[in-house]
Design a protein around this motif. Structure first.
Motif, PDB file in Angstrom:
ATOM      1  N   VAL A   1      30.313  38.559  43.157  1.00  0.00           N
ATOM      2  CA  VAL A   1      31.497  38.248  42.332  1.00  0.00           C
ATOM      3  C   VAL A   1      31.798  39.378  41.354  1.00  0.00           C
ATOM      4  O   VAL A   1      30.890  39.902  40.700  1.00  0.00           O
TER       5      VAL A   1
ATOM      6  N   TRP B   1      30.637  42.895  36.038  1.00  0.00           N
ATOM      7  CA  TRP B   1      31.363  42.428  34.860  1.00  0.00           C
ATOM      8  C   TRP B   1      32.004  43.634  34.202  1.00  0.00           C
ATOM      9  O   TRP B   1      31.345  44.673  34.024  1.00  0.00           O
TER      10      TRP B   1
ATOM     11  N   ALA C   1      33.319  33.046  31.108  1.00  0.00           N
ATOM     12  CA  ALA C   1      33.663  33.800  32.327  1.00  0.00           C
ATOM     13  C   ALA C   1      32.424  33.947  33.216  1.00  0.00           C
ATOM     14  O   ALA C   1      32.506  33.809  34.443  1.00  0.00           O
ATOM     15  N   TRP C   2      31.280  34.203  32.599  1.00  0.00           N
ATOM     16  CA  TRP C   2      30.048  34.360  33.403  1.00  0.00           C
ATOM     17  C   TRP C   2      29.699  33.045  34.104  1.00  0.00           C
ATOM     18  O   TRP C   2      29.237  33.053  35.249  1.00  0.00           O
TER      19      TRP C   2
ATOM     20  N   ALA D   1      33.931  39.892  37.968  1.00  0.00           N
ATOM     21  CA  ALA D   1      34.659  39.166  36.911  1.00  0.00           C
ATOM     22  C   ALA D   1      35.088  40.153  35.831  1.00  0.00           C
ATOM     23  O   ALA D   1      34.331  41.045  35.456  1.00  0.00           O
TER      24      ALA D   1
ATOM     25  N   VAL E   1      38.417  36.289  38.249  1.00  0.00           N
ATOM     26  CA  VAL E   1      37.167  36.153  39.004  1.00  0.00           C
ATOM     27  C   VAL E   1      37.488  36.330  40.489  1.00  0.00           C
ATOM     28  O   VAL E   1      38.330  35.616  41.039  1.00  0.00           O
ATOM     29  N   SER E   2      36.847  37.308  41.104  1.00  0.00           N
ATOM     30  CA  SER E   2      37.098  37.571  42.531  1.00  0.00           C
ATOM     31  C   SER E   2      35.766  37.665  43.261  1.00  0.00           C
ATOM     32  O   SER E   2      34.747  37.997  42.660  1.00  0.00           O
ATOM     33  N   ARG E   3      35.813  37.363  44.550  1.00  0.00           N
ATOM     34  CA  ARG E   3      34.555  37.302  45.322  1.00  0.00           C
ATOM     35  C   ARG E   3      34.683  38.072  46.640  1.00  0.00           C
ATOM     36  O   ARG E   3      35.727  38.019  47.294  1.00  0.00           O
TER      37      ARG E   3
ATOM     38  N   GLU F   1      41.290  36.495  32.337  1.00  0.00           N
ATOM     39  CA  GLU F   1      39.949  36.470  32.938  1.00  0.00           C
ATOM     40  C   GLU F   1      40.197  36.337  34.439  1.00  0.00           C
ATOM     41  O   GLU F   1      40.874  35.408  34.874  1.00  0.00           O
TER      42      GLU F   1
ATOM     43  N   ARG G   1      31.845  30.725  35.029  1.00  0.00           N
ATOM     44  CA  ARG G   1      32.804  30.535  36.130  1.00  0.00           C
ATOM     45  C   ARG G   1      32.522  31.505  37.278  1.00  0.00           C
ATOM     46  O   ARG G   1      32.786  31.199  38.438  1.00  0.00           O
ATOM     47  N   ALA G   2      31.977  32.687  36.942  1.00  0.00           N
ATOM     48  CA  ALA G   2      31.619  33.662  37.985  1.00  0.00           C
ATOM     49  C   ALA G   2      30.344  33.237  38.715  1.00  0.00           C
ATOM     50  O   ALA G   2      30.059  33.722  39.800  1.00  0.00           O
TER      51      ALA G   2
END
Ligand SMILES: C[S@@+](CC[C@H](N)C(=O)[O-])C[C@H]1O[C@@H](n2cnc3c(N)ncnc32)[C@H](O)[C@@H]1O
Length: 278
Positions: A146, A119, A37-38, A148, A271-273, A269, A40-41
């Motif tokens: 980000v 996170w 996840a990290w 996550a 992930v948003s920005r 999981e 991908r973030a």
């Protein structure tokens, strides 16, 4: 989430030494999903990353290795006992990048646009007002930052195969007990909509579910949780003594069956920005 006899903030599962060790074991079990996840973030050296609801800081110290000496990890939790543990451990390791303090995620005391990443793993399921927490994180993120999350989508889909009705009854009782502690618990369902409302762009929603087989480390995830928690469900009257005994008898039967398996509760999981200023 409740306050214990000393007035210290404690979440539903407690903050004693057993829970500290359980979280360390859980951190090992979910390490691959976490570091994936990290990646991908896009968390990277020199970032300032919030570990929201950091607990004893198992992920915080791994994040510190990732952001390096030029970055910072802001380790925040409502439990003073866990934060004390993170602080002592940071001093012991000389992990200067880790700054830990007590704060409730609903009253997050961060300057606007002061972090590049956030996170939250197995935390948002315990908060009372999910929308407030998502707003707080969104405000603290700098443009391009980000948020996550790894959290539950449907706890009651936790499955022991080939199956036992008592297992399903206990899982349902546990799931209801988490909810009565304030939160929604299956927060993965609400998060993308709330992130969008807070001005974040949801870039990825990924299913996370695993199979554990008898004898594997992941197989032990369930007893490390239910050995302390099932007696509490019995005490509160949500599970009767007979079902509690039968639950462990079924667990032993399944543990001895090479064909048995456990499907972990489906999680997401996400992930948003925060969009860059245009
Ligand atoms: C299951 S533990 C997970 C700890 C850590 N994120 C991990 O994955 O190892 C949940 C943590 O969330 C914290 N927590 C629960 N509600 C919170 C809130 N409203 N604000 C800050 N922390 C909270 C608890 O104190 C606990 O440390």
């Amino acid at each position: 989430v409740s306050d214990d006899a000393n007035g210290a903030s404690e979440y539903a599962l407690g903050t004693d030494a057993d829970e500290l060790h359980r979280l360390g074991f859980q951190h090992q079990l979910w390490a691959e999903q976490t570091t994936g996840a990290w990646a991908r973030a896009g968390f990277a050296p020199d970032d300032v990353v919030l570990d929201l609801g950091c607990g004893p800081g198992y992920a915080s110290f791994d994040l510190a290795d990732l952001v390096g000496p030029g970055g910072q990890v802001l380790a925040v939790d409502r439990s003073p006992r866990f934060i004390e543990h993170v602080t002592v451990e940071a001093n012991r390791r000389g992990a200067d990048a880790v700054k830990a303090w007590v704060s409730d995620a609903e009253q997050l005391d961060l300057r606007p646009e002061s972090i590049n990443g956030a996170w939250a793993r197995f935390v948002l399921c315990f908060v009372d007002s999910l929308a407030t927490v998502v707003d707080n994180v969104a405000r603290a993120l700098a443009p391009g930052g980000v948020f996550a999350v790894l959290d539950y989508v449907r706890y009651e889909a936790f499955t022991l195969a080939p199956g036992a009705a008592v297992f399903d009854r206990v899982i349902r009782a546990a799931s209801l007990s988490f909810r009565s502690n304030g939160g929604l618990f299956d927060v993965g369902q609400q998060l993308p909509t709330l992130m969008h409302r807070s001005g974040l762009v949801v870039e990825d929603i990924r299913p996370v579910a695993r199979i554990a087989r008898p004898g594997s480390a992941l197989w032990h995830w369930l007893p490390t949780f239910f050995e302390p928690y099932l007696p509490r469900l019995v005490e509160s009257g949500s599970v009767d003594e007979h079902d509690a005994a039968e639950f462990w008898a079924e667990w032993d039967r399944h543990s001895a069956d090479p064909g048995a398996f456990l499907l972990t509760p489906p999680m997401a999981e996400i992930v948003s920005r925060k969009p860059d200023r245009s």
